[in-house]
Every structure is written in structure tokens, then in C-alpha cells.
Scaffold this motif. Structure first.
Motif, short mmCIF file in Angstrom:
data_model
loop_
_atom_site.label_atom_id
_atom_site.label_comp_id
_atom_site.label_asym_id
_atom_site.label_seq_id
_atom_site.Cartn_x
_atom_site.Cartn_y
_atom_site.Cartn_z
N THR A 217 3.04 -0.17 -13.22
CA THR A 217 2.64 1.39 -13.13
C THR A 217 3.54 1.54 -13.98
N ASP A 218 3.02 3.25 -15.12
CA ASP A 218 3.27 3.72 -16.09
C ASP A 218 4.56 4.41 -15.68
N ALA A 219 5.40 4.76 -14.06
CA ALA A 219 6.23 5.11 -14.34
C ALA A 219 7.65 3.64 -14.39
N THR A 220 9.15 4.78 -15.44
CA THR A 220 9.93 4.02 -16.02
C THR A 220 11.02 3.49 -14.52
N PRO A 221 11.56 2.27 -14.90
CA PRO A 221 12.60 1.55 -13.66
C PRO A 221 13.28 3.19 -12.55
N GLU A 222 13.59 4.05 -13.80
CA GLU A 222 14.68 4.93 -13.15
C GLU A 222 13.45 6.03 -12.48
N GLN A 223 12.67 6.48 -12.88
CA GLN A 223 11.71 6.56 -11.96
C GLN A 223 11.48 6.69 -10.67
N ILE A 224 10.67 5.52 -11.29
CA ILE A 224 10.53 4.45 -10.02
C ILE A 224 11.45 4.37 -8.79
N GLY B 115 1.52 11.13 -9.25
CA GLY B 115 1.25 11.04 -10.53
C GLY B 115 0.99 10.21 -11.51
N TYR B 116 1.66 9.15 -10.66
CA TYR B 116 1.61 7.41 -11.88
C TYR B 116 0.68 6.94 -11.43
N GLN B 117 0.13 6.39 -12.26
CA GLN B 117 -0.34 5.39 -12.29
C GLN B 117 -0.08 4.05 -11.33
N LEU C 276 0.89 -1.39 0.07
CA LEU C 276 -0.16 -0.42 0.15
C LEU C 276 1.17 2.18 0.15
N LYS C 277 1.85 1.29 0.71
CA LYS C 277 3.04 2.45 0.68
C LYS C 277 3.94 2.76 -0.34
N VAL C 278 3.97 1.65 -1.58
CA VAL C 278 3.93 1.70 -3.13
C VAL C 278 3.25 2.34 -3.78
N LEU C 279 1.79 1.26 -3.73
CA LEU C 279 0.80 2.29 -4.17
C LEU C 279 0.66 3.47 -4.21
N TYR C 280 0.44 4.38 -2.88
CA TYR C 280 0.32 5.41 -2.63
C TYR C 280 1.16 6.62 -2.73
#
Length: 433
Positions: free
Chosen positions: A54-61, A28-30, A18-22
Motif C-alpha cells: 500500500t501507499d499508507a505508511t506503517p504508522e497510518q496502517i 483512501g489508500y492504494q 480481503l478485509k485488509v485490502l478493503y
């Protein structure tokens, strides 16, 4: 499906997931839960792992989480580490194209198919719809959205769950060629979830089973652990045998699979049945014991070949046979050294258990692998019978007997074997002349 139409509650989801999802959502990512965790929650089970997409790239994550590490060559993944729990986060996968494409950040992403149609590089990002099409089975293409707690079912996964069937997404041959491990996953889900493999999903598996030879041996070790050492190993073994997959994983056992009444087949069934019972009773197991039992008759057969063809003494032939059998098996499944060492110990102790006189019995009893070797001896006695039954009974009594009883047991062995004391008699002193 809106929240009111499904049974998943945030109370059943890992707090770390849940922490990761939130955090992804608030940045601003899905952010979605996907795959096995959604499937298991809908079935009323407790997932072991929670996977996020998610739609975030690995580097953005990685930029959002200090406790993040990026892994994977075939497809880049982010692991968010919370102590012993790891939340795996993947970027939406897109369709692989022969040429390089660019992701949202303008970075080139590539995929590559080898000559067998297998994906060996798959760093292509896309939309959630494309990601769903890339999932393996229909019930793994359901996405739980943290934004509104709804579930999006892209491939009629709910229908598969209600029918208790495993159905692959897309053309079975193409999907199996992309990743042959999907054949193993179909069998694992069938055994684990008590489902049947849908006809179109199942019929190409025996024909394409040899493609498993193209999978890295290290990856197959992890898959075997999930398949056979998770509490439903016996049922999984029978399915693997039915779909001609087991012989691809254990080539040396292939000649024995056509004879269900043979000792080799019965050994596999017995050790997997015992392993399932231990796991389901909350007891510990080790892969070393499973591999030692599976390959034991291969070692015996190879030993006899070395004796017959090379004229080697039994001890030397046995050592060489162990090396041969492990080397052949590790071409298909890379067994880590932390397991090959106890495998060798269990096998060597089968020889030492025959030596019951003097201090040898006590030294064997103190060996750190004695218990595993003794348990294996019990299985051998049940399968093979004969003198092994008496040997197993003797060790059962000896290990719990009092010192006086142990000496009596050794004396009985000495008498039954017609043992003669080979010690040189004491020389009498010469009489004075």
C-alpha cells in the motif's frame, strides 16, 4: 490485465486479506496483493500467505487496525493479526539514496548499504513503480488491485511463468549484493515450482555465494526451513550443491560435497528424501532430526580428533565433539534451543542403543526421543551397513516384543557377546570350628 483476462477470483483469496485490502481502499489508500500469492494463484496453486502492499505508511496502517503490530528494523512492516493468520502489509518501497529522504508525512526515511553492497537499512518509501523495481524476481512484481480486480505486471512476470523460468529484476550482482538471500530464494522457487533459473540470473550465484556469511544466523534458520523442510528438500539440496550454496550454509559439510558416493553425501540425500516423503504424506517433521542427521558424521570425526589429540576417554570426547559441532554450525545458522536439546538427545541415544542388557534397554525404550533416535539408527544402518544392521533389527523386534520375547532377545545378545556375569559370588558361611 483487467479481470476478464486473468484467472484470479476473490473466492480464492483469504477472507482476512480481503478485509485488509478493503479497509485500506475505503480509507483512501492504494491496496494490492503482491508477490508469491499472486504468482501462485495464477499457477492454480493455493498460497500459504497473502502479502499486501500500500501507499499508507506503517504508522497510518497501525491507525486503521487495532490488531496491528509493527515489526522489522531493516524495513518496517505491519502485521495484521487474525488469530493464527497474519496478513503482512508493506509500504511501497522506493530507491535507496545515500542521504535521508522524507516520506509523505514529512518523516525522514533512510537506507544504508554496507561495504559488501548489502542493504542493512531500507526504510525508504516510494511509488508502486519503484516498489516493482525493488522486487526480486519478475513473477513477484505482479500486483492485484482490489479497486478494480485488475493485475498490473511490471516486469513481464506472465512471460516468466509461461516459460517456467526464474528471472531476477535488474543487474544480478547488484541485486544479490543488496540481499544475498535472493540466491537462496532463486533455488527454492526453482525446486518448489519446477522451474529453471534463467542463465543471466544463475551465472553469478557460485561466485557470490560467500556473501551468505554476512546474513544474520537467525534469519538463515528460517530460510533453511523454507528451503529443505517444505516437501522438495532433496531437489533443493542438489540445486544448492550445484550453485555452491550448501557449503556456505553448512561449512563443516563442505569437504564431503565433492564425493557423491561418500556416506556423508548419501546421508544428506537419504534424510531429505525421507523428510520429503513425510511432509508430502501429511506427517509431522522436526528440524531437530534433519540437523542431527546432517551433522552426525561431523560429530564422529570430531570425537576421534579429541581422542587422538587429547587422549580423552570416548565418552568425554563425544560430549566435547557435540558442543564443538553445534557451536561451529550456529555461527552460520542459529538453531533455537528448542531444537538443539533434541539434537543432543538423538546423538546421545545413538550411544545408548548399543547397551541392550538389563534395565538399560527398557530405560532407553521409555526415553521421549527414542522414536527419533531409532528412526535415525535405521538410516545409519542403511547407509553404513555392518553391525548397525543387526542393531537396528534387534531394536525393531525388541520394542514390539512380548516380555518373554524381550528377555530372549537380551539373552541372545548376552550369549553372542560372550558376556560373563561379573557379579561377585555369594560367600559361603564359615564352618564352625
Amino acid at each position: 490485465m483487467p479481470r476478464s483476462e486473468h484467472s484470479i477470483s476473490r473466492e480464492d483469496i483469504s477472507a482476512n486479506a480481503l478485509k485488509v485490502l478493503y479497509r485500506l481502499h475505503n480509507s483512501g489508500y492504494q491496496a494490492y496483493l503482491v508477490g508469491g500469492c499472486v504468482r501462485d494463484l495464477l499457477l492454480g496453486e493455493h498460497p500459504k500467505d497473502f502479502d499486501v502492499v500500500t501507499d499508507a505508511t506503517p504508522e497510518q496502517i497501525k491507525g486503521l487496525f487495532r490488531n496491528c503490530r509493527l515489526i522489522g528494523r531493516r524495513f518496517r512492516l505491519a502485521h495484521i493479526v487474525f488469530g493464527r493468520e497474519i496478513i503482512e502489509v508493506a509500504t511501497f518501497r522506493g530507491h535507496h539514496e545515500p542521504q535521508a529522504t522524507e516520506d509523505k508525512a514529512g518523516k525522514k526515511t533512510t537506507s544504508h548499504l554496507n561495504q559488501h553492497g548489502q542493504l542493512v537499512r531500507d526504510n525508504v518509501f516510494g511509488s508502486i513503480e519503484e516498489d516493482a523495481e525493488r522486487r526480486d524476481f519478475s513473477f513477484n512484481a505482479m500486483y492485484y488491485n482490489i479497486a478494480d480486480y485488475s493485475i498490473t505486471d511490471f516486469a513481464n512476470g506472465q512471460d516468466s511463468l509461461s516459460k517456467r523460468e526464474i528471472r531476477i529484476i535488474g543487474d544480478p550482482e547488484t541485486r544479490y549484493r543488496e540481499d544475498p538471500v535472493r540466491m537462496l530464494r532463486a533455488v527454492r522457487f526453482a525446486a518448489k515450482l519446477g522451474m529453471k533459473i534463467e542463465e543471466n540470473t544463475a551465472k553469478r550465484i557460485p561466485e557470490l555465494a560467500p556473501l551468505l556469511a554476512n546474513i544474520p544466523a537467525a534469519r538463515l534458520f528460517e530460510e533453511i526451513s523454507k528451503l529443505l523442510l517444505s516437501g522438495s528438500g532433496l531437489k533443493t539440496f542438489h540445486l544448492l550443491d550445484e550453485y555452491k550454496l550448501f557449503g556456505q550454509l553448512f561449512p563443516q559439510l563442505q569437504p564431503f560435497l565433492d564425493n557423491p558416493e561418500g556416506r556423508e553425501f548419501k546421508m544428506l540425500e537419504k534424510v531429505l528424501s525421507n523428510t520429503d516423503n513425510r511432509i508430502n504424506s501429511g506427517l509431522r517433521i522436526t528440524p531437530a532430526f534433519f540437523y542431527a542427521a546432517c551433522l552426525w558424521f561431523c560429530v564422529e570425526e570430531r570425537q576421534q580428533q579429541h581422542i587422538a589429540e587429547g587422549g580423552l576417554p570416548p565418552f568425554d570426547a563425544f560430549n566435547l565433539a557435540i558442543t564443538d559441532v553445534l557451536a561451529i554450525q550456529m555461527q552460520r545458522i542459529m538453531i533455537p534451543k528448542r531444537f538443539t536439546t533434541p539434537i543432543r538427545d538423538i546423538w546421545h541415544l545413538q550411544q545408548r542403543l548399543n547397551r541392550r542388557l538389563g534395565r538399560r534397554a527398557y530405560i532407553t525404550l521409555e526415553h521421549p526421543r527414542f522414536r527419533a533416535a531409532y528412526d535415525f539408527l535405521l538410516i545409519r544402518a542403511e547407509i553404513e551397513g555392518g553391525e548397525l544392521i543387526e542393531l537396528a533389527q534387534w531394536w525393531t523386534e525388541f520394542q514390539s516384543a512380548s516380555p518373554s520375547k524381550q528377555k530372549k532377545l537380551q539373552s541372545d545378545v548376552r550369549n553372542s557377546e560372550g558376556f560373563q556375569d561379573r557379579r561377585r559370588p555369594k560367600r559361603r558361611p564359615k564352618k564352625p570350628s
